[in-house]
Design a protein around this motif. Structure first.
Motif, short mmCIF file in Angstrom:
data_model
loop_
_atom_site.label_atom_id
_atom_site.label_comp_id
_atom_site.label_asym_id
_atom_site.label_seq_id
_atom_site.Cartn_x
_atom_site.Cartn_y
_atom_site.Cartn_z
N TRP A 1 0.85 -1.19 0.00
CA TRP A 1 0.00 0.00 0.00
C TRP A 1 0.89 1.24 0.00
N SER A 2 0.26 2.40 -0.06
CA SER A 2 1.04 3.64 -0.14
C SER A 2 0.30 4.76 0.58
N LEU A 3 1.02 5.81 0.86
CA LEU A 3 0.44 7.04 1.40
C LEU A 3 1.14 8.21 0.73
N VAL A 4 0.71 9.41 1.06
CA VAL A 4 1.27 10.62 0.44
C VAL A 4 1.90 11.48 1.52
N ALA A 5 3.06 12.01 1.21
CA ALA A 5 3.72 12.99 2.07
C ALA A 5 3.60 14.36 1.43
N LEU A 6 3.31 15.35 2.24
CA LEU A 6 3.20 16.74 1.80
C LEU A 6 4.29 17.54 2.49
N ALA A 7 5.00 18.37 1.73
CA ALA A 7 6.03 19.24 2.29
C ALA A 7 5.72 20.68 1.90
N ASN A 8 5.56 21.54 2.90
CA ASN A 8 5.22 22.94 2.64
C ASN A 8 5.87 23.80 3.72
N SER A 9 7.17 23.81 3.71
CA SER A 9 7.92 24.48 4.77
C SER A 9 7.69 25.98 4.77
#
Length: 333
Positions: free
Chosen positions: A43-51
């Motif tokens: 399975w998979s998930l999503v990472a969000l980066a918004n520093s």
């Protein structure tokens, strides 16, 4: 990147007891945020980066968790590294409503494709307002006359007319007309519901059964019922025909009548003015993203949006905006 990978690995171990099998970047469309797919074996998930965007990230986190708790189909939010600007969230896949609609040739199944989307929208609009806190919003708590003039008609004037088209006409006269139109829209379509404010086909993902998942909800706020429907109906990515737009709006009105929160007559009174402001916002956004941000992909959708704006103005000669009507009528796309 090293900091993000370390954070992802640590959080995955803490939550699931698993090390990620791999991480790959995803396209982020018009956003400055960065997205990554995190593979976890089967399975998979999503990472969000918004520093550095704490207010936007907070809005995404709080609004997303609120909507999920009310049964609105948004991704489940797992982890939030507020200091770093990182998140882990449910992976809703890659198939957007835009892609699915574009594959229908002929578009006989269009309304069946949109039906679950309308159901999800009404849940967001009507149930999402329950317990919604204005301090979650990061760009203002309400859709009102000031927002229309600054971020929709004003956006259109600055980024599209002046920035993209090089227009040098009577700015003050247009601003006066925009003020009148915003006042009329606010009166005809009061802000009483929750709106997504970018409810278009690239922000709706479909699963294997055609059920929708809504993304990019961080701009949600209290606003008029008509706004998100207008976003979906005049969405330039899909480019619905006039007949399909009327059918889609009719399907929404049937659902709205069943909800009993607003009569079709009341809804339709304010709909054209709200659609006008959404159309102006779209053109401002495409011009800004395409020219100022160097994302030329968005420029291809401008002609379709201009054509719809022209038709909308032609259909409503009673609106007090002769200078806008003349200016738009002279545009070459």
């Amino acid at each position: 990147m090293a900091e993000l990978l370390s954070w992802i690995s640590r959080k995955c171990m803490e939550r699931w007891g698993l090390e990620p099998a791999g991480v790959e970047p995803l396209a982020s469309d018009g956003s400055n945020r960065k997205f990554f797919r995190v593979y976890m074996g089967g399975w998979s998930l999503v990472a969000l980066a918004n520093s550095g965007q704490v207010a936007e990230n907070d809005a995404y986190w709080h609004i997303g968790r609120h909507l999920k708790a009310l049964g609105v189909p948004v991704p489940r939010l797992y982890e939030y590294g507020r200091q770093q600007g990182f998140m882990l969230l449910q992976d809703l896949g890659d198939l957007s409503l835009h892609q699915a609609a574009s594959r229908l040739k002929p578009r006989d199944g269009l309304l069946s494709l949109y039906g679950p989307v309308l159901d999800a929208l009404l849940r967001l609009q009507c149930r999402g307002r329950d317990g919604f806190q204005s301090n979650w919003c990061y760009q203002g708590p309400r859709y009102d006359r000031q927002l229309m003039q600054e971020r929709e008609s004003g956006y259109f004037l600055k980024s599209f007319l002046e920035g993209h088209c090089g227009w040098k006409g009577d700015r003050g006269r247009l601003l006066c007309e925009f003020a009148k139109l915003a006042e009329m829209a606010q009166s005809a379509a009061p802000a009483r519901f929750l709106i997504h404010r970018d409810f278009q086909s690239r922000n709706i993902l479909l699963d294997a059964f055609g059920m929708p998942g809504i993304i990019d909800f961080q701009g949600a706020r209290v606003g008029p019922l008509q706004y998100d429907v207008a976003s979906l109906v005049i969405d330039p990515y899909v480019g619905l025909s006039k007949g399909d737009r009327e059918k889609l709006l009719g399907e929404y009105l049937l659902r709205l009548q069943a909800e009993g929160v607003c009569s079709p007559e009341e809804f339709l009174e304010g709909y054209p003015l709200v659609a006008l402001h959404r159309n102006l916002q779209i053109l401002g956004a495409f011009a800004y993203l395409g020219k100022e941000c160097g994302k030329s992909f968005f420029l291809q959708w401008i002609p379709r949006s201009v054509d719809h704006l022209k038709r909308l103005l032609e259909e409503h000669p009673e609106w007090p905006c002769p200078h806008l009507r003349d200016t738009v009528g002279e545009l070459k796309t």
